[in-house]
Design a protein around this motif. Structure first.
Motif, PDB file in Angstrom:
ATOM      1  N   GLN A 252       2.781   2.202  -3.091  1.00 12.89           N
ATOM      2  CA  GLN A 252       2.258   2.868  -4.370  1.00 12.89           C
ATOM      3  C   GLN A 252       1.651   4.667  -3.955  1.00 12.89           C
ATOM      4  OE1 GLN A 252      -1.507   0.625  -4.755  1.00 12.89           O
ATOM      5  NE2 GLN A 252      -0.430  -0.893  -4.227  1.00 12.89           N
ATOM      6  N   LEU A 253       2.031   4.923  -3.113  1.00 13.72           N
ATOM      7  CA  LEU A 253       1.793   5.842  -2.775  1.00 13.72           C
ATOM      8  C   LEU A 253       3.601   6.863  -2.969  1.00 13.72           C
ATOM      9  CD1 LEU A 253       1.238   6.334   1.300  1.00 13.72           C
ATOM     10  CD2 LEU A 253      -0.244   6.750  -1.282  1.00 13.72           C
TER      11      LEU A 253
ATOM     12  N   VAL B 153      -7.155  -2.131   3.684  1.00 14.72           N
ATOM     13  CA  VAL B 153      -6.093  -1.352   2.953  1.00 14.72           C
ATOM     14  C   VAL B 153      -6.216   0.200   2.262  1.00 14.72           C
ATOM     15  CG1 VAL B 153      -4.344  -3.276   2.638  1.00 14.72           C
ATOM     16  CG2 VAL B 153      -5.792  -1.608   0.981  1.00 14.72           C
ATOM     17  N   GLY B 154      -7.750   0.094   2.830  1.00 12.79           N
ATOM     18  CA  GLY B 154      -8.254   1.808   2.034  1.00 12.79           C
ATOM     19  C   GLY B 154      -9.244   2.277   2.865  1.00 12.79           C
TER      20      GLY B 154
ATOM     21  N   SER C 157      -7.276  -0.766  -3.861  1.00 10.12           N
ATOM     22  CA  SER C 157      -7.390   0.217  -3.188  1.00 10.12           C
ATOM     23  C   SER C 157      -8.292   0.338  -2.009  1.00 10.12           C
ATOM     24  CB  SER C 157      -8.241   1.609  -4.264  1.00 10.12           C
ATOM     25  OG  SER C 157      -9.780   0.463  -4.930  1.00 10.12           O
ATOM     26  N   LYS C 158      -8.736  -0.566  -2.178  1.00 12.46           N
ATOM     27  CA  LYS C 158      -9.361  -1.050  -0.959  1.00 12.46           C
ATOM     28  C   LYS C 158      -8.778  -2.209   0.152  1.00 12.46           C
ATOM     29  CE  LYS C 158     -12.514   1.995  -0.834  1.00 12.46           C
ATOM     30  NZ  LYS C 158     -12.144   3.395  -0.079  1.00 12.46           N
TER      31      LYS C 158
ATOM     32  N   ARG D 238      -2.005   8.487   8.869  1.00 11.69           N
ATOM     33  CA  ARG D 238      -3.260   8.586   8.165  1.00 11.69           C
ATOM     34  C   ARG D 238      -3.066   6.663   7.360  1.00 11.69           C
ATOM     35  NH1 ARG D 238      -3.216  12.315   5.625  1.00 11.69           N
ATOM     36  NH2 ARG D 238      -2.208  11.838   3.457  1.00 11.69           N
ATOM     37  N   SER D 239      -2.381   6.201   6.478  1.00 11.21           N
ATOM     38  CA  SER D 239      -2.108   5.093   5.628  1.00 11.21           C
ATOM     39  C   SER D 239      -2.684   3.879   6.457  1.00 11.21           C
ATOM     40  CB  SER D 239      -1.173   5.229   4.636  1.00 11.21           C
ATOM     41  OG  SER D 239      -1.258   6.204   3.784  1.00 11.21           O
TER      42      SER D 239
ATOM     43  N   ARG E  42      -5.531   2.871   8.477  1.00  8.42           N
ATOM     44  CA  ARG E  42      -6.839   2.135   7.652  1.00  8.42           C
ATOM     45  C   ARG E  42      -7.060   0.830   7.525  1.00  8.42           C
ATOM     46  NH1 ARG E  42      -7.198   7.100   3.885  1.00  8.42           N
ATOM     47  NH2 ARG E  42      -5.109   6.771   3.601  1.00  8.42           N
ATOM     48  N   LEU E  43      -5.654   0.019   7.730  1.00  4.54           N
ATOM     49  CA  LEU E  43      -5.366  -1.129   7.960  1.00  4.54           C
ATOM     50  C   LEU E  43      -5.519  -1.993   8.730  1.00  4.54           C
ATOM     51  CD1 LEU E  43      -3.339  -2.975   6.425  1.00  4.54           C
ATOM     52  CD2 LEU E  43      -1.621  -3.074   7.715  1.00  4.54           C
TER      53      LEU E  43
ATOM     54  N   SER F 237      -3.795  -6.716  -4.563  1.00  7.23           N
ATOM     55  CA  SER F 237      -3.453  -5.677  -4.517  1.00  7.23           C
ATOM     56  C   SER F 237      -4.690  -4.567  -4.446  1.00  7.23           C
ATOM     57  CB  SER F 237      -2.426  -4.836  -4.239  1.00  7.23           C
ATOM     58  OG  SER F 237      -2.036  -3.623  -3.629  1.00  7.23           O
TER      59      SER F 237
ATOM     60  N   MET G 217       0.775  -1.211   0.137  1.00  9.50           N
ATOM     61  CA  MET G 217      -0.573   0.452   0.061  1.00  9.50           C
ATOM     62  C   MET G 217       0.505   1.434   0.421  1.00  9.50           C
ATOM     63  SD  MET G 217      -2.698   0.991   3.068  1.00  9.50           S
ATOM     64  CE  MET G 217      -1.671   0.687   4.518  1.00  9.50           C
TER      65      MET G 217
END
Length: 151
Positions: free
Chosen positions: A79-80, A150-151, A124-125, A90-91, A94-95, A122, A76
């Motif tokens: 990819q940022l 993950v999202g 977006s969610k 923040r990322s 959500r995990l 993998s 995850m």
């Protein structure tokens, strides 16, 4: 901060600052979006069957869940375009584990155990990882599949 530097800090954080991981002695040894790894050294507090002196199944499942979460997090974050402490926090907030399947193949005998994980899917969610645990002799102790938010 580069992705690699961030990943090294996160590996140390997940190994040292998470009380449950410290209690079990789980150490993140590879925090990577392609394949991640967690090691655990045998200690008598991890016994699941005193007569056979084997690793508790919950320890095995916990190691598989951690390494699956690590590879999902690394995937995850990789990819940022930019990683700052705020973006990482923040990322990672959500995990979470949605589902975990553990298949035990043989008793957990050994002195050192290594759990590895690779991403199967993998999005977006949701991310799906495939995990394995081996002992120091290479005996395949267990495998699992983890689904992670993950999202």
């Amino acid at each position: 901060m580069t992705h690699e530097e961030s990943f090294q800090q996160l590996a140390q954080y997940w190994s040292q600052a998470m009380p449950f991981n410290r209690l079990l002695g789980l150490e993140v040894t590879k925090f990577d979006s392609e394949e991640s790894a967690v090691s655990i050294v045998w200690h008598d507090k991890l016994i699941g069957n005193p007569e056979q002196r084997i690793l508790h199944g919950g320890v095995t499942a916990s190691a598989l869940d951690l390494v699956g979460g690590v590879v999902a997090a690394a995937n995850m974050l990789s990819q940022l375009p930019e990683l700052t402490p705020e973006i990482i926090a923040r990322s990672l907030s959500r995990l979470s584990t949605i589902d975990l399947r553990t298949d035990f193949l043989r008793p957990g005998r050994g002195e050192n155990f290594m759990a590895t994980a690779k991403i199967i899917r993998s999005g977006s969610k949701v991310a799906v990882a495939r995990m394995e645990m081996h002992n120091e002799k290479g005996d395949h102790i267990a495998f699992g599949t983890g689904t992670y938010m993950v999202g």
